[in-house]
Design a protein around this motif. Structure first.
Motif, PDB file in Angstrom:
ATOM      1  N   CYS A  46       0.073  -5.126   4.352  1.00 57.55           N
ATOM      2  CA  CYS A  46       0.263  -6.169   3.331  1.00 57.55           C
ATOM      3  C   CYS A  46       0.933  -5.621   2.067  1.00 57.55           C
ATOM      4  O   CYS A  46       1.498  -6.378   1.295  1.00 57.55           O
ATOM      5  CB  CYS A  46      -1.056  -6.853   2.985  1.00 57.55           C
ATOM      6  SG  CYS A  46      -2.126  -5.909   1.882  1.00 57.55           S
ATOM      7  N   ARG A  47       0.833  -4.325   1.861  1.00 54.22           N
ATOM      8  CA  ARG A  47       1.474  -3.592   0.762  1.00 54.22           C
ATOM      9  C   ARG A  47       0.839  -3.836  -0.622  1.00 54.22           C
ATOM     10  O   ARG A  47       1.348  -3.387  -1.628  1.00 54.22           O
ATOM     11  CB  ARG A  47       2.976  -3.878   0.720  1.00 54.22           C
ATOM     12  CG  ARG A  47       3.668  -3.555   2.034  1.00 54.22           C
ATOM     13  CD  ARG A  47       5.135  -3.865   2.039  1.00 54.22           C
ATOM     14  NE  ARG A  47       5.885  -3.188   1.022  1.00 54.22           N
ATOM     15  CZ  ARG A  47       6.380  -1.961   1.109  1.00 54.22           C
ATOM     16  NH1 ARG A  47       6.182  -1.255   2.202  1.00 54.22           N
ATOM     17  NH2 ARG A  47       7.055  -1.441   0.123  1.00 54.22           N
ATOM     18  N   PHE A  48      -0.277  -4.535  -0.699  1.00 55.60           N
ATOM     19  CA  PHE A  48      -0.904  -4.843  -1.973  1.00 55.60           C
ATOM     20  C   PHE A  48      -1.515  -3.619  -2.652  1.00 55.60           C
ATOM     21  O   PHE A  48      -1.731  -3.619  -3.858  1.00 55.60           O
ATOM     22  CB  PHE A  48      -1.984  -5.908  -1.822  1.00 55.60           C
ATOM     23  CG  PHE A  48      -1.467  -7.270  -1.410  1.00 55.60           C
ATOM     24  CD1 PHE A  48      -0.121  -7.579  -1.450  1.00 55.60           C
ATOM     25  CD2 PHE A  48      -2.341  -8.228  -0.967  1.00 55.60           C
ATOM     26  CE1 PHE A  48       0.340  -8.829  -1.074  1.00 55.60           C
ATOM     27  CE2 PHE A  48      -1.902  -9.489  -0.587  1.00 55.60           C
ATOM     28  CZ  PHE A  48      -0.554  -9.788  -0.633  1.00 55.60           C
ATOM     29  N   CYS A  49      -1.813  -2.566  -1.889  1.00 57.52           N
ATOM     30  CA  CYS A  49      -2.514  -1.404  -2.440  1.00 57.52           C
ATOM     31  C   CYS A  49      -1.588  -0.326  -2.996  1.00 57.52           C
ATOM     32  O   CYS A  49      -2.050   0.686  -3.491  1.00 57.52           O
ATOM     33  CB  CYS A  49      -3.423  -0.780  -1.374  1.00 57.52           C
ATOM     34  SG  CYS A  49      -2.515  -0.061   0.007  1.00 57.52           S
ATOM     35  N   LYS A  60      -7.413  -8.911  -6.928  1.00 52.84           N
ATOM     36  CA  LYS A  60      -6.638  -7.714  -7.231  1.00 52.84           C
ATOM     37  C   LYS A  60      -7.424  -6.457  -6.875  1.00 52.84           C
ATOM     38  O   LYS A  60      -8.647  -6.421  -6.951  1.00 52.84           O
ATOM     39  CB  LYS A  60      -6.254  -7.675  -8.712  1.00 52.84           C
ATOM     40  CG  LYS A  60      -5.437  -8.878  -9.155  1.00 52.84           C
ATOM     41  CD  LYS A  60      -4.174  -9.010  -8.356  1.00 52.84           C
ATOM     42  CE  LYS A  60      -3.388 -10.243  -8.736  1.00 52.84           C
ATOM     43  NZ  LYS A  60      -2.490 -10.705  -7.748  1.00 52.84           N
ATOM     44  N   LYS A  61      -6.688  -5.417  -6.465  1.00 54.50           N
ATOM     45  CA  LYS A  61      -7.291  -4.123  -6.143  1.00 54.50           C
ATOM     46  C   LYS A  61      -7.834  -3.488  -7.418  1.00 54.50           C
ATOM     47  O   LYS A  61      -7.368  -3.779  -8.512  1.00 54.50           O
ATOM     48  CB  LYS A  61      -6.249  -3.198  -5.519  1.00 54.50           C
ATOM     49  CG  LYS A  61      -5.586  -3.703  -4.255  1.00 54.50           C
ATOM     50  CD  LYS A  61      -6.522  -3.807  -3.090  1.00 54.50           C
ATOM     51  CE  LYS A  61      -6.974  -2.445  -2.640  1.00 54.50           C
ATOM     52  NZ  LYS A  61      -7.940  -2.485  -1.563  1.00 54.50           N
ATOM     53  N   LYS A  62      -8.778  -2.592  -7.252  1.00 50.94           N
ATOM     54  CA  LYS A  62      -9.348  -1.870  -8.393  1.00 50.94           C
ATOM     55  C   LYS A  62      -8.629  -0.551  -8.623  1.00 50.94           C
ATOM     56  O   LYS A  62      -8.665   0.006  -9.713  1.00 50.94           O
ATOM     57  CB  LYS A  62     -10.834  -1.631  -8.158  1.00 50.94           C
ATOM     58  CG  LYS A  62     -11.624  -2.904  -8.136  1.00 50.94           C
ATOM     59  CD  LYS A  62     -13.086  -2.648  -7.888  1.00 50.94           C
ATOM     60  CE  LYS A  62     -13.826  -3.972  -7.849  1.00 50.94           C
ATOM     61  NZ  LYS A  62     -15.214  -3.822  -7.502  1.00 50.94           N
ATOM     62  N   ILE A  63      -7.983  -0.021  -7.578  1.00 45.17           N
ATOM     63  CA  ILE A  63      -7.236   1.222  -7.667  1.00 45.17           C
ATOM     64  C   ILE A  63      -6.102   1.156  -6.642  1.00 45.17           C
ATOM     65  O   ILE A  63      -6.245   0.526  -5.599  1.00 45.17           O
ATOM     66  CB  ILE A  63      -8.143   2.455  -7.424  1.00 45.17           C
ATOM     67  CG1 ILE A  63      -7.391   3.742  -7.749  1.00 45.17           C
ATOM     68  CG2 ILE A  63      -8.721   2.452  -6.044  1.00 45.17           C
ATOM     69  CD1 ILE A  63      -8.290   4.979  -7.776  1.00 45.17           C
ATOM     70  N   TYR A  64      -4.997   1.779  -6.986  1.00 46.73           N
ATOM     71  CA  TYR A  64      -3.790   1.724  -6.148  1.00 46.73           C
ATOM     72  C   TYR A  64      -3.341   3.135  -5.773  1.00 46.73           C
ATOM     73  O   TYR A  64      -3.668   4.108  -6.458  1.00 46.73           O
ATOM     74  CB  TYR A  64      -2.659   1.019  -6.912  1.00 46.73           C
ATOM     75  CG  TYR A  64      -2.983  -0.408  -7.261  1.00 46.73           C
ATOM     76  CD1 TYR A  64      -2.660  -1.446  -6.405  1.00 46.73           C
ATOM     77  CD2 TYR A  64      -3.633  -0.725  -8.452  1.00 46.73           C
ATOM     78  CE1 TYR A  64      -2.974  -2.762  -6.711  1.00 46.73           C
ATOM     79  CE2 TYR A  64      -3.951  -2.031  -8.774  1.00 46.73           C
ATOM     80  CZ  TYR A  64      -3.612  -3.043  -7.900  1.00 46.73           C
ATOM     81  OH  TYR A  64      -3.936  -4.348  -8.205  1.00 46.73           O
TER      82      TYR A  64
END
Length: 79
Positions: A46-49, A60-64
């Protein structure tokens, strides 16, 4: 690592943890986000991270991956 456990799952699609991303950077010389993706498969679905600008998820993610890469690079420079 930025207040998260090493086992914290950064990429939920591929089940990749902070520790696996850290290992890719430190032990496998992944110096770019693309190299992290190649080694861990994080961010290849999904590429969101990968980074906040690409997080189009409802929650939303908490860390990337980008945060981890930048933090490790900073630690390597500062010793």
């Amino acid at each position: 690592m930025l207040g998260f456990e090493k086992s914290y799952e950064v990429c939920n699609c591929k089940k990749v943890t902070i520790n696996q991303i850290k290992d890719a950077i430190i032990n496998k010389n992944a110096l770019t986000l693309s190299e992290i993706q190649d080694i861990t498969t994080a961010g290849t679905e999904c590429r969101f991270c990968i980074f906040p600008e690409g997080d189009f998820g409802k929650m939303k993610k908490k860390i990337y991956c980008k945060d981890i890469l930048n933090e490790i690079k900073k630690e390597m420079i500062n010793g």
